[in-house]
Design a protein around this motif. Structure first.
Motif, mmCIF file in Angstrom:
data_model
loop_
_atom_site.group_PDB
_atom_site.id
_atom_site.type_symbol
_atom_site.label_atom_id
_atom_site.label_comp_id
_atom_site.label_asym_id
_atom_site.label_seq_id
_atom_site.Cartn_x
_atom_site.Cartn_y
_atom_site.Cartn_z
ATOM 1 N N VAL A 132 32.721 5.642 12.157
ATOM 2 C CA VAL A 132 31.590 4.704 12.227
ATOM 3 C C VAL A 132 30.352 5.429 12.759
ATOM 4 O O VAL A 132 29.245 5.257 12.237
ATOM 5 N N SER A 133 30.534 6.263 13.771
ATOM 6 C CA SER A 133 29.410 7.013 14.330
ATOM 7 C C SER A 133 28.833 7.982 13.300
ATOM 8 O O SER A 133 27.613 8.103 13.165
ATOM 9 N N PHE A 134 29.703 8.682 12.548
ATOM 10 C CA PHE A 134 29.237 9.576 11.488
ATOM 11 C C PHE A 134 28.405 8.799 10.468
ATOM 12 O O PHE A 134 27.348 9.246 10.031
ATOM 13 N N ILE A 135 28.892 7.635 10.073
ATOM 14 C CA ILE A 135 28.203 6.833 9.059
ATOM 15 C C ILE A 135 26.858 6.320 9.592
ATOM 16 O O ILE A 135 25.840 6.405 8.909
ATOM 17 N N ARG A 136 26.853 5.809 10.806
ATOM 18 C CA ARG A 136 25.627 5.206 11.364
ATOM 19 C C ARG A 136 24.596 6.232 11.789
ATOM 20 O O ARG A 136 23.393 6.017 11.616
ATOM 21 N N PHE A 137 25.049 7.339 12.397
ATOM 22 C CA PHE A 137 24.116 8.272 13.017
ATOM 23 C C PHE A 137 24.162 9.684 12.439
ATOM 24 O O PHE A 137 23.394 10.539 12.857
ATOM 25 N N GLY A 138 25.099 9.948 11.538
ATOM 26 C CA GLY A 138 25.242 11.288 10.982
ATOM 27 C C GLY A 138 25.920 12.254 11.929
ATOM 28 O O GLY A 138 25.981 13.452 11.666
ATOM 29 N N LYS A 139 26.438 11.742 13.017
ATOM 30 C CA LYS A 139 27.116 12.566 14.025
ATOM 31 C C LYS A 139 27.854 11.642 14.988
ATOM 32 O O LYS A 139 27.660 10.428 14.973
ATOM 33 N N ILE A 140 28.687 12.248 15.825
ATOM 34 C CA ILE A 140 29.293 11.489 16.918
ATOM 35 C C ILE A 140 28.265 11.543 18.040
ATOM 36 O O ILE A 140 28.008 12.602 18.607
ATOM 37 N N ASP A 141 27.664 10.414 18.315
ATOM 38 C CA ASP A 141 26.566 10.352 19.281
ATOM 39 C C ASP A 141 27.053 9.717 20.579
ATOM 40 O O ASP A 141 27.322 8.525 20.633
ATOM 41 N N GLY B 24 30.200 6.589 19.941
ATOM 42 C CA GLY B 24 30.408 7.931 20.488
ATOM 43 C C GLY B 24 31.149 7.892 21.808
ATOM 44 O O GLY B 24 32.010 8.738 22.083
ATOM 45 N N LYS B 25 30.810 6.918 22.630
ATOM 46 C CA LYS B 25 31.497 6.767 23.921
ATOM 47 C C LYS B 25 32.970 6.405 23.709
ATOM 48 O O LYS B 25 33.846 6.937 24.392
ATOM 49 N N ILE B 26 33.220 5.501 22.757
ATOM 50 C CA ILE B 26 34.612 5.139 22.447
ATOM 51 C C ILE B 26 35.355 6.376 21.958
ATOM 52 O O ILE B 26 36.478 6.647 22.394
ATOM 53 N N TYR B 27 34.726 7.143 21.053
ATOM 54 C CA TYR B 27 35.373 8.360 20.563
ATOM 55 C C TYR B 27 35.699 9.289 21.738
ATOM 56 O O TYR B 27 36.818 9.797 21.839
ATOM 57 N N PHE B 28 34.731 9.517 22.594
ATOM 58 C CA PHE B 28 34.921 10.440 23.712
ATOM 59 C C PHE B 28 36.081 9.992 24.612
ATOM 60 O O PHE B 28 37.018 10.753 24.861
ATOM 61 N N TYR B 29 36.021 8.777 25.112
ATOM 62 C CA TYR B 29 37.041 8.315 26.064
ATOM 63 C C TYR B 29 38.416 8.162 25.413
ATOM 64 O O TYR B 29 39.433 8.553 25.997
#
Length: 161
Positions: A23-32, A38-43
């Motif tokens: 979802v982050s890649f699609i929305r922002f072009g990166k894990i932000d 991005g926070k969900i991905y990180f944690y």
């Protein structure tokens, strides 16, 4: 599917991390890391990597554990870089690459475990040496390379404005 309670928890948290990254890649072009995805991905990736240390098909410390530690190092370093003052600096490029690379590395066991377990009773792949796993990982590698190039160009265009 032969999963323990820890294995089930690990899998659910890992799937959530993967979905958040996509979802982050699609929305922002990166894990932000500045946005919720991005926070969900990180944690969730941190939790997944830590719980992976308690899981072992082969018994004892193995390459999967090393992979988990590498992923923790990558996302930890990316997090520290994200704390640097925003602006036109190289740390943003490194941060993006480290997060994307951690996602790519996360896909190695994900593809293997998924294709050797699903569908239950008749998995798509026999074991890690199955050509389907190799082909799938090759496609993911190409997507990682293409995505990394895209991120650099996108970030350069943002930095120029």
């Amino acid at each position: 599917m032969g999963l323990t309670g820890l294995g089930i928890f690990h899998t659910v948290i890992g799937v959530i991390a993967i979905v958040a990254a996509i979802v982050s890649f699609i929305r922002f072009g990166k894990i932000d890391l500045k946005h919720l995805t991005g926070k969900i991905y990180f944690y969730f990736t941190a939790i997944t990597s830590l719980t992976a240390l308690g899981i072992s098909k082969m018994g004892g410390f193995n390459p999967g554990h090393i992979l988990s530690l590498v992923i923790l190092l990558l996302i930890g370093t990316a997090y520290l870089l994200s704390l640097k003052k925003p602006g036109k600096n190289g740390s943003r490029y490194v941060e993006n690459f480290l997060l994307s690379f951690s996602f790519f590395l996360s896909m190695l066991p994900t593809v293997n475990e998924t294709l050797t377990r699903i569908p239950v009773g008749h998995p798509l792949a026999k074991d890690i040496t199955d050509p389907l796993i190799g082909k799938t990982l090759f496609v993911i590698l190409l997507l990682f390379i293409g995505g990394s190039v895209y991120q650099v160009f996108k970030q350069r265009s943002v930095n120029r404005s």
